[in-house]
Write a protein that holds these residues in place. Structure first.
Motif, PDB file in Angstrom:
ATOM      1  N   PRO A 255      -2.464 -47.309   8.002  1.00 55.90           N
ATOM      2  CA  PRO A 255      -1.074 -46.992   7.622  1.00 55.90           C
ATOM      3  C   PRO A 255      -0.095 -47.024   8.783  1.00 55.90           C
ATOM      4  O   PRO A 255       0.975 -47.633   8.686  1.00 55.90           O
ATOM      5  CB  PRO A 255      -1.196 -45.588   7.013  1.00 55.90           C
ATOM      6  CG  PRO A 255      -2.597 -45.519   6.512  1.00 55.90           C
ATOM      7  CD  PRO A 255      -3.406 -46.272   7.517  1.00 55.90           C
ATOM      8  N   VAL A 256      -0.450 -46.391   9.898  1.00 59.03           N
ATOM      9  CA  VAL A 256       0.502 -46.349  11.010  1.00 59.03           C
ATOM     10  C   VAL A 256       0.624 -47.716  11.682  1.00 59.03           C
ATOM     11  O   VAL A 256       1.709 -48.110  12.117  1.00 59.03           O
ATOM     12  CB  VAL A 256       0.107 -45.258  12.033  1.00 59.03           C
ATOM     13  CG1 VAL A 256      -1.163 -45.628  12.791  1.00 59.03           C
ATOM     14  CG2 VAL A 256       1.254 -45.032  13.020  1.00 59.03           C
ATOM     15  N   LEU A 257      -0.462 -48.471  11.746  1.00 61.19           N
ATOM     16  CA  LEU A 257      -0.383 -49.812  12.323  1.00 61.19           C
ATOM     17  C   LEU A 257       0.483 -50.720  11.454  1.00 61.19           C
ATOM     18  O   LEU A 257       1.221 -51.573  11.965  1.00 61.19           O
ATOM     19  CB  LEU A 257      -1.783 -50.408  12.483  1.00 61.19           C
ATOM     20  CG  LEU A 257      -2.657 -49.794  13.577  1.00 61.19           C
ATOM     21  CD1 LEU A 257      -4.063 -50.363  13.524  1.00 61.19           C
ATOM     22  CD2 LEU A 257      -2.042 -50.026  14.956  1.00 61.19           C
ATOM     23  N   THR A 258       0.408 -50.516  10.148  1.00 56.59           N
ATOM     24  CA  THR A 258       1.241 -51.306   9.237  1.00 56.59           C
ATOM     25  C   THR A 258       2.714 -51.000   9.460  1.00 56.59           C
ATOM     26  O   THR A 258       3.555 -51.907   9.510  1.00 56.59           O
ATOM     27  CB  THR A 258       0.856 -51.020   7.777  1.00 56.59           C
ATOM     28  OG1 THR A 258      -0.535 -51.329   7.583  1.00 56.59           O
ATOM     29  CG2 THR A 258       1.689 -51.871   6.822  1.00 56.59           C
TER      30      THR A 258
ATOM     31  N   ALA B  33       1.422 -42.004  17.385  1.00 53.81           N
ATOM     32  CA  ALA B  33       2.147 -43.180  16.900  1.00 53.81           C
ATOM     33  C   ALA B  33       2.969 -42.863  15.652  1.00 53.81           C
ATOM     34  O   ALA B  33       3.948 -43.559  15.356  1.00 53.81           O
ATOM     35  CB  ALA B  33       1.167 -44.321  16.604  1.00 53.81           C
ATOM     36  N   GLU B  34       2.579 -41.816  14.939  1.00 52.25           N
ATOM     37  CA  GLU B  34       3.301 -41.417  13.722  1.00 52.25           C
ATOM     38  C   GLU B  34       4.519 -40.547  14.007  1.00 52.25           C
ATOM     39  O   GLU B  34       5.302 -40.274  13.093  1.00 52.25           O
ATOM     40  CB  GLU B  34       2.354 -40.658  12.792  1.00 52.25           C
ATOM     41  CG  GLU B  34       1.316 -41.547  12.113  1.00 52.25           C
ATOM     42  CD  GLU B  34       0.349 -40.750  11.267  1.00 52.25           C
ATOM     43  OE1 GLU B  34      -0.232 -41.325  10.335  1.00 52.25           O
ATOM     44  OE2 GLU B  34       0.154 -39.540  11.558  1.00 52.25           O
TER      45      GLU B  34
ATOM     46  N   VAL C   9       0.739 -56.018  19.162  1.00 53.22           N
ATOM     47  CA  VAL C   9      -0.485 -55.249  19.398  1.00 53.22           C
ATOM     48  C   VAL C   9      -0.996 -54.657  18.088  1.00 53.22           C
ATOM     49  O   VAL C   9      -2.204 -54.621  17.839  1.00 53.22           O
ATOM     50  CB  VAL C   9      -0.239 -54.142  20.437  1.00 53.22           C
ATOM     51  CG1 VAL C   9      -1.528 -53.374  20.702  1.00 53.22           C
ATOM     52  CG2 VAL C   9       0.284 -54.737  21.734  1.00 53.22           C
ATOM     53  N   ALA C  10      -0.078 -54.176  17.240  1.00 45.03           N
ATOM     54  CA  ALA C  10      -0.479 -53.618  15.944  1.00 45.03           C
ATOM     55  C   ALA C  10      -1.163 -54.681  15.096  1.00 45.03           C
ATOM     56  O   ALA C  10      -2.170 -54.404  14.427  1.00 45.03           O
ATOM     57  CB  ALA C  10       0.741 -53.055  15.219  1.00 45.03           C
ATOM     58  N   ALA C  11      -0.626 -55.898  15.125  1.00 46.17           N
ATOM     59  CA  ALA C  11      -1.229 -56.993  14.356  1.00 46.17           C
ATOM     60  C   ALA C  11      -2.632 -57.304  14.861  1.00 46.17           C
ATOM     61  O   ALA C  11      -3.564 -57.524  14.079  1.00 46.17           O
ATOM     62  CB  ALA C  11      -0.344 -58.238  14.446  1.00 46.17           C
TER      63      ALA C  11
ATOM     64  N   VAL D  87      -0.018 -47.350  20.483  1.00 41.79           N
ATOM     65  CA  VAL D  87      -0.586 -48.476  19.735  1.00 41.79           C
ATOM     66  C   VAL D  87      -1.526 -49.287  20.622  1.00 41.79           C
ATOM     67  O   VAL D  87      -2.607 -49.708  20.178  1.00 41.79           O
ATOM     68  CB  VAL D  87       0.539 -49.364  19.159  1.00 41.79           C
ATOM     69  CG1 VAL D  87      -0.036 -50.632  18.535  1.00 41.79           C
ATOM     70  CG2 VAL D  87       1.330 -48.586  18.110  1.00 41.79           C
ATOM     71  N   ARG D  88      -1.157 -49.501  21.876  1.00 38.52           N
ATOM     72  CA  ARG D  88      -2.049 -50.232  22.782  1.00 38.52           C
ATOM     73  C   ARG D  88      -3.356 -49.487  22.989  1.00 38.52           C
ATOM     74  O   ARG D  88      -4.446 -50.090  23.025  1.00 38.52           O
ATOM     75  CB  ARG D  88      -1.358 -50.467  24.128  1.00 38.52           C
ATOM     76  CG  ARG D  88      -0.229 -51.487  24.085  1.00 38.52           C
ATOM     77  CD  ARG D  88       0.213 -51.888  25.477  1.00 38.52           C
ATOM     78  NE  ARG D  88       0.723 -50.755  26.238  1.00 38.52           N
ATOM     79  CZ  ARG D  88       1.994 -50.348  26.211  1.00 38.52           C
ATOM     80  NH1 ARG D  88       2.867 -50.958  25.424  1.00 38.52           N
ATOM     81  NH2 ARG D  88       2.394 -49.322  26.938  1.00 38.52           N
ATOM     82  N   ALA D  89      -3.265 -48.166  23.109  1.00 40.42           N
ATOM     83  CA  ALA D  89      -4.479 -47.361  23.283  1.00 40.42           C
ATOM     84  C   ALA D  89      -5.346 -47.407  22.028  1.00 40.42           C
ATOM     85  O   ALA D  89      -6.579 -47.497  22.109  1.00 40.42           O
ATOM     86  CB  ALA D  89      -4.112 -45.920  23.621  1.00 40.42           C
ATOM     87  N   MET D  90      -4.699 -47.371  20.852  1.00 40.69           N
ATOM     88  CA  MET D  90      -5.448 -47.451  19.598  1.00 40.69           C
ATOM     89  C   MET D  90      -6.212 -48.769  19.515  1.00 40.69           C
ATOM     90  O   MET D  90      -7.384 -48.810  19.110  1.00 40.69           O
ATOM     91  CB  MET D  90      -4.491 -47.323  18.412  1.00 40.69           C
ATOM     92  CG  MET D  90      -3.937 -45.925  18.213  1.00 40.69           C
ATOM     93  SD  MET D  90      -2.518 -45.889  17.083  1.00 40.69           S
ATOM     94  CE  MET D  90      -3.255 -46.542  15.596  1.00 40.69           C
ATOM     95  N   ALA D  91      -5.550 -49.853  19.896  1.00 31.83           N
ATOM     96  CA  ALA D  91      -6.197 -51.160  19.854  1.00 31.83           C
ATOM     97  C   ALA D  91      -7.381 -51.213  20.815  1.00 31.83           C
ATOM     98  O   ALA D  91      -8.410 -51.828  20.514  1.00 31.83           O
ATOM     99  CB  ALA D  91      -5.183 -52.245  20.197  1.00 31.83           C
ATOM    100  N   ALA D  92      -7.241 -50.552  21.968  1.00 31.51           N
ATOM    101  CA  ALA D  92      -8.297 -50.600  22.983  1.00 31.51           C
ATOM    102  C   ALA D  92      -9.507 -49.749  22.614  1.00 31.51           C
ATOM    103  O   ALA D  92     -10.657 -50.158  22.817  1.00 31.51           O
ATOM    104  CB  ALA D  92      -7.740 -50.153  24.332  1.00 31.51           C
ATOM    105  N   VAL D  93      -9.259 -48.549  22.073  1.00 31.95           N
ATOM    106  CA  VAL D  93     -10.393 -47.676  21.746  1.00 31.95           C
ATOM    107  C   VAL D  93     -11.081 -48.131  20.465  1.00 31.95           C
ATOM    108  O   VAL D  93     -12.249 -47.822  20.238  1.00 31.95           O
ATOM    109  CB  VAL D  93      -9.968 -46.194  21.618  1.00 31.95           C
ATOM    110  CG1 VAL D  93      -9.250 -45.735  22.870  1.00 31.95           C
ATOM    111  CG2 VAL D  93      -9.098 -45.950  20.389  1.00 31.95           C
ATOM    112  N   GLY D  94     -10.357 -48.871  19.631  1.00 33.36           N
ATOM    113  CA  GLY D  94     -10.935 -49.393  18.405  1.00 33.36           C
ATOM    114  C   GLY D  94     -10.394 -48.701  17.171  1.00 33.36           C
ATOM    115  O   GLY D  94     -10.822 -47.591  16.842  1.00 33.36           O
ATOM    116  N   ALA D  95      -9.426 -49.350  16.526  1.00 31.66           N
ATOM    117  CA  ALA D  95      -8.844 -48.773  15.312  1.00 31.66           C
ATOM    118  C   ALA D  95      -9.827 -48.904  14.148  1.00 31.66           C
ATOM    119  O   ALA D  95     -10.666 -49.807  14.123  1.00 31.66           O
ATOM    120  CB  ALA D  95      -7.536 -49.480  14.977  1.00 31.66           C
TER     121      ALA D  95
END
Length: 211
Positions: free
Chosen positions: A158-161, A116-117, A173-175, A144-152
């Motif tokens: 930082p990257v979600l922001t 994502a970075e 999805v980031a929110a 980002v969708r995968a990050m949300a699913a596996v658990g951020a």
């Protein structure tokens, strides 16, 4: 075979091999449904086919790992390798598989953050790079969708922001992922406020409102 459910488990390995090799897309869908229905471990035949697989077959293998819930160290390492390729199709397929695996794929969160970075390819009409731009955008969204699913966790803040400033479909999805992180993500509040105030074009931009 899909109608047999778990009774089809003895032929699951054969189904996995057929799924990889099948060239008819409609038949492949039927085989995929059968694989899901039998709920059997088919990781070995899938991963053993990797060395001789072409791109289309690799995509099938990645998809099959996701739908069958294969999250062993070997399966995750293979998916990690796909995240690092230069092939957007394979990268997005791997992200999709991790999204399906959910929290069991948490060990790959750092790889998803790195993905994502990656610098986004800017859209420059003069260079006619629309396809490359869309691929770059889609890879970010898939990560980002995968990050949300596996658990951020805190490491993803930082990257979600930063992704709150991306396209609405990515920002939403980031929110959501930041909300799951909880109070530790308070540093993202200014960006969230900016997103909240963004014009949603009279309610037509649903994803901005959801974010």
């Amino acid at each position: 075979a899909s109608g047999l459910g778990s009774k089809a488990a003895p032929i699951a390995s054969s189904l996995a091999r057929l799924f990889i090799a099948e060239t008819d897309a409609f038949i492949a869908i039927d085989i995929k449904q059968a694989l899901v229905a039998c709920a059997a471990d088919v990781e070995e035949p899938l991963l053993s086919a990797v060395p001789n697989a072409n791109e289309a077959q690799l995509l099938r293998i990645v998809e099959a790992l996701g739908i069958t819930g294969s999250s062993s160290p070997a399966a995750l390492e293979f998916l990690r390798e796909q995240l690092g390729t230069d092939d957007p199709k394979l990268v997005m397929a791997a992200c999709g598989a991790l999204e399906q695996l959910g929290p069991t794929a948490r060990p790959l969160l750092p790889a998803l953050i790195a993905l994502a970075e990656r610098p986004r390819v800017p859209l420059d009409v003069a260079t006619n790079n629309g396809r490359v731009f869309r691929a770059s955008r889609d890879v970010t969204g898939a990560a980002v969708r995968a990050m949300a699913a596996v658990g951020a966790d805190d490491s993803a803040i930082p990257v979600l922001t930063v992704c709150l400033g991306r396209e609405p479909s990515i920002a939403a999805v980031a929110a959501k992922a930041l909300a799951e992180v909880g109070p530790a993500a308070a540093s993202a509040l200014p960006k969230l406020q900016k997103l909240q105030n963004r014009d949603d074009h009279g309610g037509k931009d649903i994803k901005t409102r959801l974010a």
